[in-house]
Design an enzyme around this catalytic site. Sequence first.
Site, PDB file in Angstrom:
ATOM      1  N   CYS A 284       0.844  -1.188   0.000  1.00  0.00           N
ATOM      2  CA  CYS A 284       0.000   0.000   0.000  1.00  0.00           C
ATOM      3  C   CYS A 284       0.886   1.247   0.000  1.00  0.00           C
ATOM      4  O   CYS A 284       2.093   1.164   0.216  1.00  0.00           O
ATOM      5  CB  CYS A 284      -0.918   0.002   1.214  1.00  0.00           C
ATOM      6  SG  CYS A 284      -0.026  -0.234   2.755  1.00  0.00           S
TER       7      CYS A 284
ATOM      8  N   CYS B 115       3.006   1.682   3.035  1.00  0.00           N
ATOM      9  CA  CYS B 115       4.158   0.790   3.154  1.00  0.00           C
ATOM     10  C   CYS B 115       5.335   1.361   2.384  1.00  0.00           C
ATOM     11  O   CYS B 115       6.487   1.306   2.838  1.00  0.00           O
ATOM     12  CB  CYS B 115       3.823  -0.593   2.591  1.00  0.00           C
ATOM     13  SG  CYS B 115       2.233  -1.226   3.098  1.00  0.00           S
TER      14      CYS B 115
END
Lengths: 353, 77
Positions: free
Chosen positions: B10, B13
């Site tokens: 994501c 991240c």
Amino acid sequence: MDNQTCAPPASENASRKTLMGIRIGLFLTAWFMLYHQLVSLSRFITYDLIALRPGSHLGSAVEFFLYDTPKVLMLLVLVVFGVGMLRSFITPELTRKILAGRRESTGNVLAALLGVVTPFCSCSAVPLFIGFVTAGIPLGVTFSFLISAPMVNEIALVLLFGMLGWKVAALYFVTGILIATVAGWTIGRLKLENHVEDWVREMRVSQAAMPDTALSWEERIGFGIDAVRDIVGKVWLYVIIGILVGAVIHGFVPENFMAGIMGKSAWWSVPVSVLIGIPMYTNAAGMIPVVEALLGKGAALGTVLAFMMSVIALSFPEMVILRKVLKPKLIATFIAVVGTGILIVGYLFNLVI
Amino acid sequence: MKIQILGTGCAKCQKLAKQAEDAAQELNLDYELVKITDIKEITSFGVMMTPALAIDGQVKVSGKVPSIDELKRILAA
């Protein structure tokens, strides 16, 4: 975490705290003063500055937009900040600790309630699911959490409160918790444990992975500010689009237009609303302004709530994510049980109100 | 040291990975950055919120993206 060696001296610390308190106080005062002026401000701009005719279609659409946009965004900032701070006290690890070892019925209620305040995003649904299940939390209790976490959230509640009043917000909260509790309990009764993917059940997870960290008030306030930046930064556009659609409906769709399609007399409208809601995916922020406008045009509250719950709670992307840990039959059961719960709530409200 | 970034990819991240890299470089650490994206492997660390950061298998951060200064403290500890 170790205590920092370079902590500031106590006196400096105290004055910083006072300063922060004063800032927050000023912010809140300004917030309330502005909030109470929104009605007259939006009227002034619409009818005096832009000089639209009161009672005209365009006039009422513009007034709706100019009043609701700042109102919703202001409410959002305040509540997201508060909830962001609150969430700095509650981690998924703490929730798991509370839920582990509970008996099922109490566990379901607690899980549904904790779902409201525990930080959750659908991208973490899988690790959270595994974390819960491997800690011995019953499948049904885990599902109560997974249903309530996206459905009953602070954004939905704030918007309902701001646009439709506290009664509808309270109704939504209570029924949302009820659906999550009962649906989770039902899934627990169906003994579907072997429909969790095998690798999850074979998994041995180390548990005390996260060190406990004590946070200072400053850090918690920082959490609140981060949450505002993060969440409001993400949803403001949806809110504005939703309010625009709502404004158009408000100003241009004739009174009682929705009564025939989404009104009480159309019994089929509740199941159709739920079905249409499943593949639709948006957040509460974009949804509720539209809901408000539909209600204003004669749609029944039960039908509209059912539609909203279905859109938020049963979302296709989340099913795809959960498919990694659940076998198809369990996913289908999940959709069916929650869908039925929403359906019952929809009919109930149409009947009672 | 091995800096492990746990997350399925994501936006957060990626931000965490980049910030951790910056922090490690500013500290002149001898490090290796590994991104762990497999969900089974992520959960085996015991984290319930992504993104997370682990150092040599020990989870240090979970569910948030700390500032570079904070990351420097974590990496230096």
